[in-house]
Design an enzyme around this catalytic site. Structure first.
Site, mmCIF file in Angstrom:
data_model
loop_
_atom_site.group_PDB
_atom_site.id
_atom_site.type_symbol
_atom_site.label_atom_id
_atom_site.label_comp_id
_atom_site.label_asym_id
_atom_site.label_seq_id
_atom_site.Cartn_x
_atom_site.Cartn_y
_atom_site.Cartn_z
ATOM 1 N N LYS A 210 0.837 -1.199 0.000
ATOM 2 C CA LYS A 210 0.000 0.000 0.000
ATOM 3 C C LYS A 210 0.878 1.257 0.000
ATOM 4 C CE LYS A 210 -3.283 2.502 2.858
ATOM 5 N NZ LYS A 210 -4.068 2.517 4.074
ATOM 6 N N GLU A 216 10.878 -4.571 3.976
ATOM 7 C CA GLU A 216 10.921 -5.998 3.626
ATOM 8 C C GLU A 216 10.488 -6.195 2.176
ATOM 9 O OE1 GLU A 216 9.460 -4.674 6.262
ATOM 10 O OE2 GLU A 216 9.637 -5.922 8.044
ATOM 11 N N GLU A 357 -3.532 -6.120 15.566
ATOM 12 C CA GLU A 357 -3.048 -4.819 15.082
ATOM 13 C C GLU A 357 -4.165 -3.787 15.233
ATOM 14 O OE1 GLU A 357 0.229 -4.353 11.878
ATOM 15 O OE2 GLU A 357 -1.606 -3.871 10.814
#
Ligand code: F6P
Length: 553
Positions: A210, A216, A357
């Protein structure tokens, strides 16, 4: 930011629930069944192809009503409408959270900054459909004109877990032309092991991010690009083999992705809610666009259920309020998700990100520290395997762990009597957790088996199972794109409802950012590019030294 009517724990509904908890503390669930022959029927609700049996809970009608009252007092209805209508529900980032718009049919408008976003959502779905057919029909091929056989999806967090769950869960729907691989971890083993068996001529890469800033994903994508260039020797071929999905189109182009190969995402979609967007391309490429659209339809059916059903027959509301009940009144610290279906083996991982989260927060929407627990630890794994591992702790450990069992009524692989045995295992676990076994029953069994009185008495406490462990059972006819879509959307809404009660922002994740910041300070020291001063503390400095001595050039 709107004011809450009163602090949560001072609400009359909260106090009523605290009293009800005291009253119920001495009443085991099995007694509730004994006293009410209709209990199983009354605590069964259905919607969007899913049926929830929530009868095995520490719950009476009075408790249920009080939980629903609490939801109402916390303004659930208004906040639910704000979620669907594009209100700023992610307040700290000043954004709506419109994953529901990604699965909405054309014709119903949702506005962001005054513009209807639904046509753009469908235009992107149409682009995805065009790509899927171009690839499966052999119009879009690799640089040597061979058809693609493999797709490598590079992404992490929400740009990884949702697609991975769905691709694996819908294995019976794979068309078989493309094999999907996922690379998430910065650990070089992940990408090295993935690339090892792949042919660059027939491999398509999807860079899924996004933000297009996630280290990573960017490092893995650079490595994949270099691997591809080394093997193909052709820079122009990159355009045929690398696609990106991102809300940061400029950055993707700067990275070297052809503008025509960039699929959009929007800042009004949270990462962990993004599998319904073009981030779902690995899914669409593996099962075909028709099944991908069915997945969206299933999720939309759950959206309609959540939006339209009264709280008392609303699956996400009931599941969320039960979770609040155990989390805040019974001191449960974790929640187990136990899918009894091999295809759903990645569900707990996806729900971990979704739930933890989202609801791992410590201040209210107004920034005040909460004086109650928020999101529990979510964990789990596939049954029946878990029965031979961690179920022991649920049965006889000292902690209260409410559990969700999830099982389809029919299997895609009805070999011999396996599905009946699996179903029996699932029911027996729920039943054993609830009923348990008293010490007297255990002793009696031992005596009947011929044991002497003294030994039976000594052994019985070890064989006592306290029971009274709550669980839900969630069933669907079969795991299909539609039922899976509904199942994932159910947990998304469950997470949202909890956040409304706890008055927290479930759409931001500021805690994740600190680790990234500190990591950026440490990396140059590990690489030897920065040697002055300290990385922050002596323990970190010491480990940096150990790493440097083990990795001298
Ligand atoms: O790990 C935090 C996070 O921000 C998640 O919320 C997100 O899904 C993931 O990183 C990946 O982010 P991106 O899609 O921007 O690369």
């Amino acid at each position: 930011m709107p004011d809450k009517p009163a602090q949560l724990t001072h609400l009359p509904e909260w106090r009523v629930l605290a009293q009800l908890k005291e009253q119920l503390a001495g009443t085991p669930i099995r007694d509730l069944f004994r006293d009410d022959p209709q209990r199983a029927q009354r605590y069964l609700v259905s919607g969007a192809g899913l049926t929830l049996d929530f009868s095995r809970n520490r719950l009476t009608d009075a408790t249920f009503d009080a939980l629903m009252d609490l939801a109402q007092t916390c303004g659930l209805e208004a906040q639910r409408n704000a979620l669907f209508d594009g209100g700023i529900v992610n307040r700290t980032e000043n954004r709506p959270a419109l994953h529901t718009a990604l699965r909405q049919p054309l014709g119903q408008g949702v506005r962001v900054h005054g513009e209807n976003i639904i046509p753009e959502v469908h235009a992107t779905l149409d682009r995805m459909a065009e790509l899927v057919s171009a690839i499966t029909e052999g119009r879009h091929t690799g640089y040597t004109n061979k058809r693609f056989t493999d797709v490598v999806s590079i992404g992490i967090g929400g740009s990884f877990l949702g697609p991975k769950l769905v691709v694996e869960a819908l294995r019976p729907f794979w068309h078989g032309q493309l094999q999907c691989h996922f690379v998430a971890n910065i650990d070089g083993t992940d990408i090295a092991e993935t690339l090892r068996s792949l042919n660059p001529e027939t491999t398509l890469f999807l860079v899924q991010s996004k933000s297009f800033r996630t280290q990573e994903t960017l490092d893995n994508s650079l490595l994949a690009r270099q691997w591809f260039l080394d093997k193909s020797g052709s820079e122009p071929a990159v355009a045929r083999h690398f696609l990106a999905v991102t809300a940061n189109v400029d950055e993707a182009i700067r990275f070297g992705i052809d503008r025509n190969n960039v699929f959009p995402m929007w800042d009004w979609v949270g990462g962990r809610y993004s599998l319904w967007s073009a981030i779902g391309l690995p899914i669409a490429l593996t099962i075909g666009m028709e099944h991908f659209r069915a997945l969206l339809e299933g999720a939309h059916a759950m959206d309609c259920h959540f939006r339209e059903q009264p709280a008392a027959s609303n699956l996400p509301v009931i599941m969320a309020m039960l979770s609040v009940w155990y989390n805040n009144f019974w001191d449960a610290q974790s929640h187990a998700v136990l899918p009894y279906d091999e295809y759903l083996k990645h569900l707990p991982e996806h729900l971990q990100q979704l739930d933890m989260e989202s609801n791992g927060k410590r201040v209210t929407q107004n920034g005040n520290a909460v004086d109650y627990q928020t999101g529990p630890i979510l964990w789990g794994g596939v049954g029946a395997n878990g029965q031979h591992a961690y179920h022991q702790l649920i049965h006889q450990g000292t902690r209260l762990i409410p559990a969700d069992f999830i099982i389809p009524l029919q299997s895609h692989n009805p070999v011999e009597h396996h599905h009946a045995t699996l179903f029996a295992n699932c029911l027996s676990q729920a039943s054993a957790m609830m009923a348990g076994k008293t010490q007297a029953e255990a002793e009696q069994e031992l005596l009947q088996a011929g044991m002497d009185q003294d030994t039976a008495q000594a052994l019985a406490p070890h064989k006592e199972i306290p029971g009274n462990k709550p669980s839900n059972i969630l069933v669907m006819d079969k795991i299909t794109p539609t039922t899976l879509g509904a199942l994932i959307a159910l947990y998304e809404h469950r997470t949202f409802v909890q956040s409304v009660i706890w008055d927290i922002d479930c759409f931001d994740q500021w805690g994740v950012e600190l680790g990234k910041q500190i990591g950026n300070q440490i990396l140059p020291r590990l690489l030897g590019n920065e040697t002055e001063g300290t990385a922050g503390d002596s323990a970190t400095d010491q480990m940096i030294q150990l790493f440097r001595s083990a990795n001298r050039p």
